[in-house]
Scaffold this active site. Sequence first.
Site, mmCIF file in Angstrom:
data_model
loop_
_atom_site.group_PDB
_atom_site.id
_atom_site.type_symbol
_atom_site.label_atom_id
_atom_site.label_comp_id
_atom_site.label_asym_id
_atom_site.label_seq_id
_atom_site.Cartn_x
_atom_site.Cartn_y
_atom_site.Cartn_z
ATOM 1 N N ARG A 1 0.826 -1.208 0.000
ATOM 2 C CA ARG A 1 0.000 0.000 0.000
ATOM 3 C C ARG A 1 0.860 1.257 0.000
ATOM 4 O O ARG A 1 1.733 1.412 0.842
ATOM 5 C CB ARG A 1 -0.881 0.042 1.258
ATOM 6 N N CYS A 2 0.587 2.154 -0.937
ATOM 7 C CA CYS A 2 1.313 3.419 -0.990
ATOM 8 C C CYS A 2 0.330 4.571 -0.936
ATOM 9 O O CYS A 2 -0.820 4.420 -1.325
ATOM 10 C CB CYS A 2 2.091 3.527 -2.300
ATOM 11 N N ASP B 1 -14.523 16.003 9.801
ATOM 12 C CA ASP B 1 -13.799 14.784 10.200
ATOM 13 C C ASP B 1 -12.396 15.101 10.681
ATOM 14 O O ASP B 1 -11.658 15.835 10.021
ATOM 15 C CB ASP B 1 -13.683 13.839 8.996
ATOM 16 N N HIS C 1 -14.940 -2.816 9.712
ATOM 17 C CA HIS C 1 -13.770 -3.489 9.139
ATOM 18 C C HIS C 1 -14.078 -4.931 8.794
ATOM 19 O O HIS C 1 -13.292 -5.601 8.139
ATOM 20 C CB HIS C 1 -12.596 -3.430 10.115
HETATM 21 N N1 GLN Z 1 -16.398 10.748 6.379
HETATM 22 C C1 GLN Z 1 -15.365 9.799 6.119
HETATM 23 C C2 GLN Z 1 -15.966 8.494 5.615
HETATM 24 O O1 GLN Z 1 -17.003 8.152 6.027
HETATM 25 C C3 GLN Z 1 -14.544 9.512 7.344
HETATM 26 C C4 GLN Z 1 -13.397 8.599 7.038
HETATM 27 C C5 GLN Z 1 -12.486 8.330 8.205
HETATM 28 O O2 GLN Z 1 -12.821 8.567 9.332
HETATM 29 N N2 GLN Z 1 -11.325 7.803 7.955
HETATM 30 O O3 GLN Z 1 -15.398 7.797 4.824
#
Ligand code: GLN
Length: 752
Positions: free
Chosen positions: A510-511, A594, A689
Amino acid sequence: MPYVVGYPRIGEKRELKFALEKYWRGKISFDELEEVARRLRARHWSYQKEAGIEYISSNDFSYYDQMIDTIVMLGAEPQEYKDLEGIERYFAMARGDQNHKALPMTKWFNTNYHYFVPQLHKDMEFTLHLDKPLSEFQEAKAQGIKTKVNLIGPITFLSLSRTTDGSDPLDLLPKLLPIYQEAIQQFKEAGVKVLQFDEPALVQDPTKKQLDALSEAYRIIPLDGVQSFVVTYFEHANEAVDRLIDTPISGIGLDFVHGPKNIQSVEKIAKSGKKLIAGVVDGRNIWVSDIDKKVRFLQELPIEKDQVIVSTSCSLLHVPYTLAYEEKLDGNIKSWLSFANEKLTELRLIDKLYREQELGSDQELLEANKAANKTRKKSLQIHDKAVQERLANLRPEEKERQMRGEERLPIQREVLGYPILPTTTIGSFPQTAEVRKLRRDYKEGKIDEEEYKEKIKEMIRYCVHVQEDIGLDVLVHGEFERNDMVEYFGQMLSGVTFSENGWVQSYGSRCVKPPIIYGDVSRPAPMTLEWITYAQSLTDKPMKGMLTGPVTMLNWSFVRDDLDRELVYKQMALAIADEVRDLQDAGIKVIQVDEAAFKEGYPLRSQNRSEYERIAVESFKISTAPAKPKTQIHTHMCYSDFNDIMPTIDAMDADVISIETARNGNRLLEAFRNYRYKKEVGAGVYDIHSPRIPSKEEFIAQIENRLNVFPARLLWINPDCGLKTRRWEEVIPALRNMVEATKDVRSRIVKL
Ligand code: GLN
Ligand code: ZN
């Protein structure tokens, strides 16, 4: 005689990435993969040699990660992988397979590189396996290059490990040292003259136990006839130096770019007679060095020149390879950049000037360097008076919202009309192959803007329809127009640019290609307005506007080094504030900013934490200051470790924070309980996940568990994070169960 701590391995065209992925898909054999790896190593060694580097590394190559390589070297593989051998076992630890879970992965100090966490236990025995480092050393030798061999030092190896039995990994040192001793013996027999022991763990507020272990280890490890260099990076290592000068090692590596306090150790090293590997060329950032300035810095160090080795500040693993393939970058901006190969040249020039050697044909390069530094100081591409003045003259209402959080919330509940235990999602919905192809086609000009927008809107319509059908309370548009939460915004901001080929390894194959913040930042035009207002027009439910916060924007970018970082954070915050204002003016009532990378930006030294927290909080508050009391500000962080930062989270002053708690929530929930947090919290109940679809009953249990910690009035129900990596077939039933479970719990609460 310049020194390079380590060199990237993924390949300047990501050759290793593509070969690895083909190998995993069964498209090429392991022999073919090895051939690619050999070619890359040969090329990397010759680049360094041609650039005049004297200390070139072997064993800085890895098929996946140098910590896994060290696990293999020390025979420290956990029992559960022992049914496999060789490369299969290696990749099972890295990636998992049907029968094995991968080792846990986490960030390498404060970089975006991830390493794998060794799992040890107190009764284990180590065994030595030097095949990889020895064969790479021989390979380089056959090419006519005598390399130093890089090893993760024993203290860092143990400090980064966990144990399965709760014992302290450092207690394994007495078992580990004989293995390192034996390794050095074998290296010596193979003709190795220089060993580099990486000990970055010592820059992170080292404990007395770590320091004692360090003294013990390097009293024992070094052997006559082999130079042992202990290198540190990313911060100062003054406590470690105090110990290392009393050991028989040959030299100490210090990072003067990210650990300026290291200067305090120079005199001690001078007196000890050891070499100082002086990290002056930034291995973590991509700006052209001011060569004259670096030379002056070296000249002023209180140490004899013949004791000094001019070096990179850390491994070049953290920067891209070369500017050679950058054809689209603006010419001026390109002249201000320096990737790994350009840094090799800088090292040579600095070394020659420091030692007062003839520059010869390098004179031209020095002139170019001077010119680049000069234009960078003045260029109008970088320096935007309007941005600077705006930031210098912020009014109180531009710095933060004017009403207190607890007073705002009742107003918002009334305006938004959501029920108790409101349900929402974190922003993204599945990024299907179709969405990705659409964006690619648009980028490559295969479809025009009109068609692109129409198709994205079609996806938004579907996404809104799904959410209404499921019965979520606060909706999102789905983020289909975004490839990445930082890149999307970076591409629309002034002062930010992108390389074409500036890839940096994140983990395994992964890059990432981080944005380059090169100048004063501003927002020339709205970035999300069209999509969000379109989505809002489709529903009566509140539509949440989705933005990436200033702290995360910077923490995942290459940030200019010619301006105080605080000012860059705040310029970014103002650009985002402009978007908040526009969304609000267009009738958007909920806006999420975020901050996924908030926690990982924390400094390595606790002494610097409060300053980071102050800047991060002030920046977040600037970005959300335009929000009126009735506009609800959400933020999202995908972590479970808040125990030590609750006051900071509180000070950010978001109305609602959503966090990741589905997987190991209880510890996190404790933090909120103990703190008596008074604003609203979306405690994740769905582990995004995993492809697994939790049942309604599981959701009920999760929600009830949260209700033991939070008053129902403050609790939101949502997934842990965005849903972009999931499939619609998983997301729809999972969210349906989540909403049904919420209704169930709600009806019981309301009756009470
Ligand atoms: N709003 C982004 C999403 O739902 C938040 C991603 C994150 O927290 N890494 O993908
Ligand atoms: Zn997240």
